[in-house]
Design a protein around this motif. Structure first.
Motif, PDB file in Angstrom:
ATOM      1  N   HIS A  76     -18.665  -2.696 -47.536  1.00 27.03           N
ATOM      2  CA  HIS A  76     -18.326  -2.768 -48.965  1.00 27.03           C
ATOM      3  C   HIS A  76     -18.303  -4.219 -49.418  1.00 27.03           C
ATOM      4  O   HIS A  76     -17.268  -4.774 -49.739  1.00 27.03           O
ATOM      5  CB  HIS A  76     -16.976  -2.084 -49.232  1.00 27.03           C
ATOM      6  CG  HIS A  76     -17.059  -0.612 -49.026  1.00 27.03           C
ATOM      7  ND1 HIS A  76     -17.787   0.196 -49.857  1.00 27.03           N
ATOM      8  CD2 HIS A  76     -16.565   0.185 -48.078  1.00 27.03           C
ATOM      9  CE1 HIS A  76     -17.726   1.433 -49.422  1.00 27.03           C
ATOM     10  NE2 HIS A  76     -16.988   1.465 -48.334  1.00 27.03           N
ATOM     11  N   ASN A  77     -19.457  -4.826 -49.385  1.00 21.12           N
ATOM     12  CA  ASN A  77     -19.570  -6.212 -49.856  1.00 21.12           C
ATOM     13  C   ASN A  77     -20.933  -6.333 -50.515  1.00 21.12           C
ATOM     14  O   ASN A  77     -21.961  -6.288 -49.837  1.00 21.12           O
ATOM     15  CB  ASN A  77     -19.441  -7.176 -48.661  1.00 21.12           C
ATOM     16  CG  ASN A  77     -19.631  -8.612 -49.093  1.00 21.12           C
ATOM     17  OD1 ASN A  77     -20.722  -9.030 -49.440  1.00 21.12           O
ATOM     18  ND2 ASN A  77     -18.561  -9.367 -49.104  1.00 21.12           N
ATOM     19  N   HIS A 124     -11.446   9.819 -47.536  1.00 21.97           N
ATOM     20  CA  HIS A 124     -12.195   8.795 -46.805  1.00 21.97           C
ATOM     21  C   HIS A 124     -13.283   9.431 -45.933  1.00 21.97           C
ATOM     22  O   HIS A 124     -13.017  10.408 -45.227  1.00 21.97           O
ATOM     23  CB  HIS A 124     -11.230   7.971 -45.945  1.00 21.97           C
ATOM     24  CG  HIS A 124     -11.824   6.698 -45.473  1.00 21.97           C
ATOM     25  ND1 HIS A 124     -12.735   6.652 -44.451  1.00 21.97           N
ATOM     26  CD2 HIS A 124     -11.671   5.423 -45.901  1.00 21.97           C
ATOM     27  CE1 HIS A 124     -13.100   5.393 -44.253  1.00 21.97           C
ATOM     28  NE2 HIS A 124     -12.470   4.631 -45.122  1.00 21.97           N
ATOM     29  N   SER A 140     -10.472  -7.452 -53.054  1.00 21.89           N
ATOM     30  CA  SER A 140     -10.402  -6.770 -51.757  1.00 21.89           C
ATOM     31  C   SER A 140      -8.938  -6.728 -51.311  1.00 21.89           C
ATOM     32  O   SER A 140      -8.295  -7.764 -51.136  1.00 21.89           O
ATOM     33  CB  SER A 140     -11.263  -7.517 -50.733  1.00 21.89           C
ATOM     34  OG  SER A 140     -10.713  -7.396 -49.442  1.00 21.89           O
ATOM     35  N   SER A 166     -14.325  -7.411 -45.016  1.00 20.75           N
ATOM     36  CA  SER A 166     -15.658  -7.174 -45.584  1.00 20.75           C
ATOM     37  C   SER A 166     -16.402  -8.476 -45.880  1.00 20.75           C
ATOM     38  O   SER A 166     -17.388  -8.486 -46.610  1.00 20.75           O
ATOM     39  CB  SER A 166     -15.527  -6.324 -46.852  1.00 20.75           C
ATOM     40  OG  SER A 166     -14.574  -6.898 -47.694  1.00 20.75           O
TER      41      SER A 166
END
Ligand code: F3S
Length: 292
Positions: free
Chosen positions: A40-41, A122, A216, A260
């Motif tokens: 997630h970057n 998730h 984040s 991340s």
């Protein structure tokens, strides 16, 4: 100036492994696909896309292309669908997640009601539930555990990123219901190790830089932990944000990064600090010109 980068800064072992697997696969069969983004970057996703690693959500026809299963893992049905669509599968499920999946399957087969402590939405948890044949139940906290009916045999496993305290509280609540209760601590300590190492480093340096997304959650938490040691702490997303006055006169600088943050962004920050340090040193060495 001494610059110390925390050993566990940035990606955990599982994410690093998934990215390396994808990069290796892309060398032989470009492009390759990943089932959902590997990380997630956004900057890293973009870099990976340029290297031919494309995240997809819908599984189209594979035609012999490679698809990477990311560190969160997936369900057995999804795996089967991918194979049936003609993809070559590179399974980069993190071994710690794999362990939870295998336990869910095995314990369900042995007649246990499996309870997963974690976040129902998730993908990792959804994958684990899939490996139990969708028989496992998910609870997020002790309150939800209290509402579970009685089962004669319960096995409790954890989403890998759970807090130990929450997991054991859930186990205690379930134990009170009677019956056999088998807890399996499948928590991965990557996050805790990163936090503890960063805290220790912050106590040993004069200024701390925490690298990662300002939105984040785990990066912000790292910055809070470092700041709580009373060492001046700055959260930066990239090297260009570093201000010379933060480092002025400092002999020891610590750098850590959220889960991340890719290694290349950490390296850019380290280089920038190094450049600023040599510039400061050069300015100190300039001797005033004598008049007359
Ligand atoms: Fe990372 Fe695997 Fe732990 S993906 S956070 S090392 S479970």
């Amino acid at each position: 100036m001494e610059i110390i980068v925390a050993q566990n800064a940035g990606f955990c072992f599982g994410v690093k492994r998934a990215i390396e697997t994808a990069q290796k696969a892309a060398e032989n069969n470009n492009p390759v696909y990943s089932l959902g983004p590997l990380i997630h970057n956004p900057q890293e996703v973009e870099r990976l896309k340029n290297a031919g690693i494309i995240p997809i959500e819908e599984i189209g026809e594979g035609n012999g292309k490679t698809i990477i299963i990311r560190s969160h893992g997936t369900t057995p049905e999804k795996l089967q669908e991918i194979v049936e669509k003609g993809y070559v599968v590179e399974d980069a499920t993190c071994p710690f997640v794999k362990k939870a999946q295998i336990l869910a399957q095995k314990l369900t087969n042995e007649g246990y009601q499996v309870v997963v402590v974690g976040d129902k939405k998730h993908p990792e948890v959804q994958g684990i539930v899939g490996w139990s044949g969708y028989k496992a139940l998910v609870v997020e906290n002790p309150e939800e555990a209290a509402r579970l009916p009685f089962y004669p045999k319960i096995a409790v496993i954890a989403q890998t990123t759970q807090k130990s305290e929450n997991f054991w509280q859930v186990v205690e609540v379930i134990k009170k219901k009677g019956g056999e209760v088998k807890p399996f601590n499948t928590i991965c300590h990557a996050t805790q190790t990163r936090q503890e190492e960063s805290r220790k480093l912050a106590t040993e340096v004069e200024v701390m830089l925490v690298v990662g997304g300002k939105n984040s959650a785990n990066t912000k938490k790292l910055a809070q932990i470092c700041a709580a040691t009373n060492t001046p702490t700055y959260l930066v997303e990239e090297a260009s944000e570093i201000k010379p006055e933060w480092l002025a006169g400092k002999a020891k600088v610590g750098i850590t990064a959220g889960a991340s943050t890719p290694a290349w962004i950490i390296e850019e920050v380290r280089k920038k600090v190094e450049q600023m340090a040599s510039l400061e040193q050069a300015l100190l060495e300039i001797k005033p010109v004598k008049e007359g």
